[in-house]
Every structure is written in C-alpha cells, then in structure tokens.
Design a protein around this motif. Structure first.
Motif, short mmCIF file in Angstrom:
data_model
loop_
_atom_site.label_atom_id
_atom_site.label_comp_id
_atom_site.label_asym_id
_atom_site.label_seq_id
_atom_site.Cartn_x
_atom_site.Cartn_y
_atom_site.Cartn_z
N VAL A 141 1.10 -1.29 -0.19
CA VAL A 141 -0.20 0.54 -0.21
C VAL A 141 1.08 1.63 -0.09
O VAL A 141 0.57 2.46 -0.70
CB VAL A 141 -1.12 -0.05 1.15
CG1 VAL A 141 -1.83 1.59 1.49
CG2 VAL A 141 -2.02 -1.08 0.61
N VAL A 142 2.04 1.00 0.79
CA VAL A 142 2.71 2.41 0.79
C VAL A 142 3.22 2.14 0.07
O VAL A 142 3.52 3.79 -1.28
CB VAL A 142 3.93 2.13 2.02
CG1 VAL A 142 5.31 3.29 1.68
CG2 VAL A 142 3.26 2.80 3.10
N ASN A 143 3.60 1.70 -1.10
CA ASN A 143 4.61 1.57 -2.39
C ASN A 143 3.82 2.04 -3.71
O ASN A 143 4.18 3.01 -4.29
CB ASN A 143 5.34 -0.02 -2.99
CG ASN A 143 6.32 0.32 -2.17
OD1 ASN A 143 7.30 0.89 -1.29
ND2 ASN A 143 6.28 -1.01 -1.69
N PHE A 144 2.66 1.15 -3.78
CA PHE A 144 1.90 2.26 -4.31
C PHE A 144 0.89 3.86 -3.48
O PHE A 144 1.01 4.11 -5.54
CB PHE A 144 0.72 1.21 -4.22
CG PHE A 144 -0.76 1.36 -5.33
CD1 PHE A 144 0.17 0.85 -6.94
CD2 PHE A 144 -1.86 1.91 -5.52
CE1 PHE A 144 -0.75 0.72 -7.82
CE2 PHE A 144 -2.47 2.43 -6.97
CZ PHE A 144 -2.46 1.72 -7.97
N CYS A 145 1.17 3.87 -3.02
CA CYS A 145 1.44 5.49 -2.96
C CYS A 145 1.60 6.11 -3.55
O CYS A 145 1.25 7.33 -4.09
CB CYS A 145 0.92 5.80 -1.00
SG CYS A 145 -0.81 5.26 -0.74
#
Length: 150
Positions: free
Chosen positions: A27-31
């Motif tokens: 999720v953090v990387n996709f953000c």
C-alpha cells in the motif's frame, strides 16, 4: 517457444492463480507510485471510525496485483503479444491490508483477427479474498500468437 497458443485455447478453460497477501509495504509503495495518498489508504485514525473500520488497499493496487498473479501462471509465455483491454471491471468489496487475494480466470471468448498470425482471447477474471468473498471482477482481453497462421 513456450506457452499456450491461440489455437490451443478453448472456451471454458479455467486457470487459478496462486495467492498473495496484501501488505503494508504494498500500500505504501503504491501510494508513492500512483500519487494516491487518500485518507482511505493512509489515515488509520480516520478509517477506524469509517464504515470500513480500517484502512483499505487501493482498488487499482489489487487490479495490478492480479495482473502479476496472472503473469506468474506463465500459461501464455511466448505466445502473448499484448494485454489489450480491461472490460467492465468492478470493485465489489474492499480489500484490507493483510487480506490474501487470488484470481480465477475463465476463457469466455476466442476470435481470430484480420491478421492471420494472431487472435483475441477474452478471460473472465474473478478476484477473491481469503474468505472466498468476491472482491473484484471483470474481463481481460489479450492478443495471442497463432501457432500456425490460418
């Protein structure tokens, strides 16, 4: 050459992917990659009081993971020319951080193109979580090589 060619494919063939757990890092990387830092994905306190009860993964992240899971099947290998279209994709239920997803794929349409060395394959794709709840669905259209041009 490896993989299933257009001429080998049959309507109704099914392919199930491996499972993958959606992590905080995903999720953090996709953000960061998408620029989507919406509260739905980034604010645990706000989401605790929402109807979801916690942060949810981006719908587009799950769709992206599904394309990766499908690729890992390596069913079409060298025969895949292009991923051409996504049809009627629906986000039915939220996917939470920590959920584990998998995709069920079924060939629902096969048609040759005007170019005799290729054909169009449409697969119905259903994405399930670890509770076998359908969370996303739609169709993915691919262009495949023909083993022997018609």
């Amino acid at each position: 050459m490896t993989g299933m060619w257009f001429d080998d494919a049959e309507l109704g063939m099914r392919f199930d992917t491996a499972r993958r757990t959606v992590t905080e890092a995903d999720v953090v990387n996709f953000c960061g990659v998408s620029g989507d830092f919406h509260t739905l994905h980034t604010d645990a306190e706000a989401m605790r009081d929402s109807h979801f009860g916690e942060r949810i993964a981006h719908g587009a992240l799950i769709l992206s993971m599904v394309t990766g899971l499908r690729g890992r099947l390596n069913i079409f290998g060298d025969s895949l020319l292009a991923f051409a279209e996504i049809r009627g994709w629906r986000f039915l239920r939220p996917v939470l951080i920590g959920d584990t997803i998998r995709a069920a794929n079924e060939i629902v349409e096969l048609r040759p193109t005007s170019k005799t060395d290729r054909g169009v394959m449409v697969q119905r794709v259903e994405v399930y979580n670890q509770h076998d709840v359908l969370v996303q669905e739609g169709e993915m259209v691919s262009l495949l090589k023909r083993a022997v041009p018609a």
